[in-house]
Design a protein around this motif. Structure first.
Motif, PDB file in Angstrom:
ATOM      1  N   ALA A  29      31.561  45.993  33.301  1.00 34.61           N
ATOM      2  CA  ALA A  29      31.675  45.452  31.992  1.00 34.61           C
ATOM      3  C   ALA A  29      31.839  43.823  32.097  1.00 34.61           C
ATOM      4  O   ALA A  29      31.242  43.331  31.283  1.00 34.61           O
ATOM      5  CB  ALA A  29      32.560  46.338  31.252  1.00 34.61           C
ATOM      6  N   CYS A  30      32.740  43.528  32.867  1.00 39.38           N
ATOM      7  CA  CYS A  30      33.145  42.125  33.214  1.00 39.38           C
ATOM      8  C   CYS A  30      32.047  41.417  33.722  1.00 39.38           C
ATOM      9  O   CYS A  30      31.940  40.275  33.199  1.00 39.38           O
ATOM     10  CB  CYS A  30      34.251  41.986  33.954  1.00 39.38           C
ATOM     11  SG  CYS A  30      36.040  42.476  33.330  1.00 39.38           S
ATOM     12  N   VAL A  31      31.157  41.868  34.589  1.00 39.88           N
ATOM     13  CA  VAL A  31      30.006  41.259  34.925  1.00 39.88           C
ATOM     14  C   VAL A  31      28.824  41.121  33.827  1.00 39.88           C
ATOM     15  O   VAL A  31      28.417  40.091  33.477  1.00 39.88           O
ATOM     16  CB  VAL A  31      29.288  42.000  36.077  1.00 39.88           C
ATOM     17  CG1 VAL A  31      27.981  41.507  36.664  1.00 39.88           C
ATOM     18  CG2 VAL A  31      30.244  41.673  37.361  1.00 39.88           C
ATOM     19  N   ALA A  32      28.583  42.375  33.085  1.00 36.04           N
ATOM     20  CA  ALA A  32      27.678  42.447  32.230  1.00 36.04           C
ATOM     21  C   ALA A  32      27.807  41.736  30.878  1.00 36.04           C
ATOM     22  O   ALA A  32      27.017  40.996  30.266  1.00 36.04           O
ATOM     23  CB  ALA A  32      27.347  44.026  32.105  1.00 36.04           C
ATOM     24  N   LEU A  33      29.284  41.995  30.436  1.00 32.77           N
ATOM     25  CA  LEU A  33      29.566  41.289  29.274  1.00 32.77           C
ATOM     26  C   LEU A  33      30.357  39.997  29.280  1.00 32.77           C
ATOM     27  O   LEU A  33      30.069  39.457  28.365  1.00 32.77           O
ATOM     28  CB  LEU A  33      30.494  42.541  28.325  1.00 32.77           C
ATOM     29  CG  LEU A  33      29.713  43.759  28.296  1.00 32.77           C
ATOM     30  CD1 LEU A  33      30.850  44.833  27.635  1.00 32.77           C
ATOM     31  CD2 LEU A  33      28.583  43.875  27.455  1.00 32.77           C
ATOM     32  N   ALA A  34      30.822  39.829  30.113  1.00 31.50           N
ATOM     33  CA  ALA A  34      31.500  38.490  30.140  1.00 31.50           C
ATOM     34  C   ALA A  34      31.145  37.459  31.207  1.00 31.50           C
ATOM     35  O   ALA A  34      31.494  36.369  31.216  1.00 31.50           O
ATOM     36  CB  ALA A  34      33.073  38.942  30.439  1.00 31.50           C
ATOM     37  N   GLY A  35      30.064  37.927  32.067  1.00 28.56           N
ATOM     38  CA  GLY A  35      29.515  37.158  32.847  1.00 28.56           C
ATOM     39  C   GLY A  35      30.462  36.854  34.197  1.00 28.56           C
ATOM     40  O   GLY A  35      30.172  35.726  34.771  1.00 28.56           O
ATOM     41  N   LEU A  36      31.300  37.476  34.180  1.00 27.54           N
ATOM     42  CA  LEU A  36      32.209  37.260  35.670  1.00 27.54           C
ATOM     43  C   LEU A  36      31.542  37.511  36.806  1.00 27.54           C
ATOM     44  O   LEU A  36      30.608  38.246  37.035  1.00 27.54           O
ATOM     45  CB  LEU A  36      33.498  38.092  35.547  1.00 27.54           C
ATOM     46  CG  LEU A  36      34.510  37.707  34.377  1.00 27.54           C
ATOM     47  CD1 LEU A  36      35.483  38.585  34.657  1.00 27.54           C
ATOM     48  CD2 LEU A  36      34.892  36.302  34.387  1.00 27.54           C
ATOM     49  N   ALA A  37      31.923  36.606  37.963  1.00 27.09           N
ATOM     50  CA  ALA A  37      31.237  36.962  39.120  1.00 27.09           C
ATOM     51  C   ALA A  37      31.806  38.360  39.639  1.00 27.09           C
ATOM     52  O   ALA A  37      32.923  38.738  39.074  1.00 27.09           O
ATOM     53  CB  ALA A  37      31.829  36.082  40.211  1.00 27.09           C
ATOM     54  N   PRO A  38      31.012  38.935  40.564  1.00 29.03           N
ATOM     55  CA  PRO A  38      31.265  40.572  40.674  1.00 29.03           C
ATOM     56  C   PRO A  38      32.629  40.585  41.484  1.00 29.03           C
ATOM     57  O   PRO A  38      33.651  41.491  41.345  1.00 29.03           O
ATOM     58  CB  PRO A  38      30.459  40.998  41.577  1.00 29.03           C
ATOM     59  CG  PRO A  38      28.923  40.316  41.214  1.00 29.03           C
ATOM     60  CD  PRO A  38      29.475  38.796  40.811  1.00 29.03           C
ATOM     61  N   LEU A  39      33.173  39.586  42.349  1.00 35.19           N
ATOM     62  CA  LEU A  39      34.344  39.643  43.050  1.00 35.19           C
ATOM     63  C   LEU A  39      35.766  39.432  42.266  1.00 35.19           C
ATOM     64  O   LEU A  39      36.819  40.243  42.217  1.00 35.19           O
ATOM     65  CB  LEU A  39      34.433  38.696  44.119  1.00 35.19           C
ATOM     66  CG  LEU A  39      33.533  38.897  45.250  1.00 35.19           C
ATOM     67  CD1 LEU A  39      33.742  37.873  46.599  1.00 35.19           C
ATOM     68  CD2 LEU A  39      33.955  40.254  46.052  1.00 35.19           C
ATOM     69  N   LEU A  40      35.383  38.431  41.046  1.00 33.50           N
ATOM     70  CA  LEU A  40      36.440  38.382  40.101  1.00 33.50           C
ATOM     71  C   LEU A  40      36.507  39.498  39.066  1.00 33.50           C
ATOM     72  O   LEU A  40      37.751  39.931  38.985  1.00 33.50           O
ATOM     73  CB  LEU A  40      36.328  37.092  39.210  1.00 33.50           C
ATOM     74  CG  LEU A  40      37.259  36.656  38.374  1.00 33.50           C
ATOM     75  CD1 LEU A  40      38.828  36.519  38.616  1.00 33.50           C
ATOM     76  CD2 LEU A  40      36.776  35.379  37.445  1.00 33.50           C
ATOM     77  N   ALA A  41      35.434  40.024  38.607  1.00 36.62           N
ATOM     78  CA  ALA A  41      35.316  41.352  38.174  1.00 36.62           C
ATOM     79  C   ALA A  41      35.986  42.410  38.890  1.00 36.62           C
ATOM     80  O   ALA A  41      36.761  43.319  38.192  1.00 36.62           O
ATOM     81  CB  ALA A  41      33.931  41.582  37.652  1.00 36.62           C
ATOM     82  N   ASN A  42      35.845  42.494  40.026  1.00 35.91           N
ATOM     83  CA  ASN A  42      36.427  43.577  41.048  1.00 35.91           C
ATOM     84  C   ASN A  42      38.027  43.424  40.829  1.00 35.91           C
ATOM     85  O   ASN A  42      38.707  44.463  40.550  1.00 35.91           O
ATOM     86  CB  ASN A  42      36.003  43.491  42.221  1.00 35.91           C
ATOM     87  CG  ASN A  42      36.531  44.559  43.241  1.00 35.91           C
ATOM     88  OD1 ASN A  42      36.629  45.913  42.718  1.00 35.91           O
ATOM     89  ND2 ASN A  42      36.938  44.138  44.435  1.00 35.91           N
ATOM     90  N   LEU A  43      38.664  42.173  40.729  1.00 35.29           N
ATOM     91  CA  LEU A  43      40.123  42.054  40.732  1.00 35.29           C
ATOM     92  C   LEU A  43      40.644  42.655  39.301  1.00 35.29           C
ATOM     93  O   LEU A  43      41.581  43.035  39.003  1.00 35.29           O
ATOM     94  CB  LEU A  43      40.317  40.533  40.688  1.00 35.29           C
ATOM     95  CG  LEU A  43      41.867  39.982  40.436  1.00 35.29           C
ATOM     96  CD1 LEU A  43      42.719  40.974  41.550  1.00 35.29           C
ATOM     97  CD2 LEU A  43      41.941  38.505  40.529  1.00 35.29           C
TER      98      LEU A  43
END
Length: 130
Positions: A29-43
């Protein structure tokens, strides 16, 4: 003794699946909705899932070990953080070296960390001192 271990493993799988699903869903959701990079979204996913994981393991998986709450929380945070460091390193490497989608890679990495978490949780984080 064997029955207790089988019960613990069963609860570990249930709680672990709930925590992993939370981790994965938040990260995606962080990647898809907030545009975060996958590694930051993983955190972010790991931080949210930690609450699910600790609560479930303390109240269900390792409840019979009667470990003190604060000590268990601190130790399990250390276990979870170690798992996250291994997770993030493997995830970063696989993102670079493969063409597999980020969401599938994350699912594979989360499954791979589970065994280490069970062993460290059972024999250290939730162990009752005698």
């Amino acid at each position: 003794m064997l029955k207790k271990l089988i019960t613990q493993i069963g609860w570990f799988v249930i709680v672990g699946c709930a925590a992993a699903a939370t981790h994965w869903a938040v990260a995606v959701a962080c990647v898809a909705l907030a545009g975060l990079a996958p590694l930051l979204a993983n955190l972010v996913g790991w931080l949210v899932a930690f609450g699910v994981s600790f609560t479930g393991h303390y109240r269900l998986t390792f409840r019979h070990q009667h470990a003190p709450l604060l000590r268990s929380a601190l130790r399990f945070f250390a276990v979870s953080a170690l798992g996250f460091v291994v997770n993030e390193a493997a995830y970063a490497t696989l993102l670079r070296l493969t063409t597999i989608r980020y969401d599938l890679l994350l699912a594979l990495v989360l499954i791979g960390i589970a065994g280490m978490t069970f062993i460290l949780g059972r024999y250290w984080a939730f162990r009752h001192s005698h």
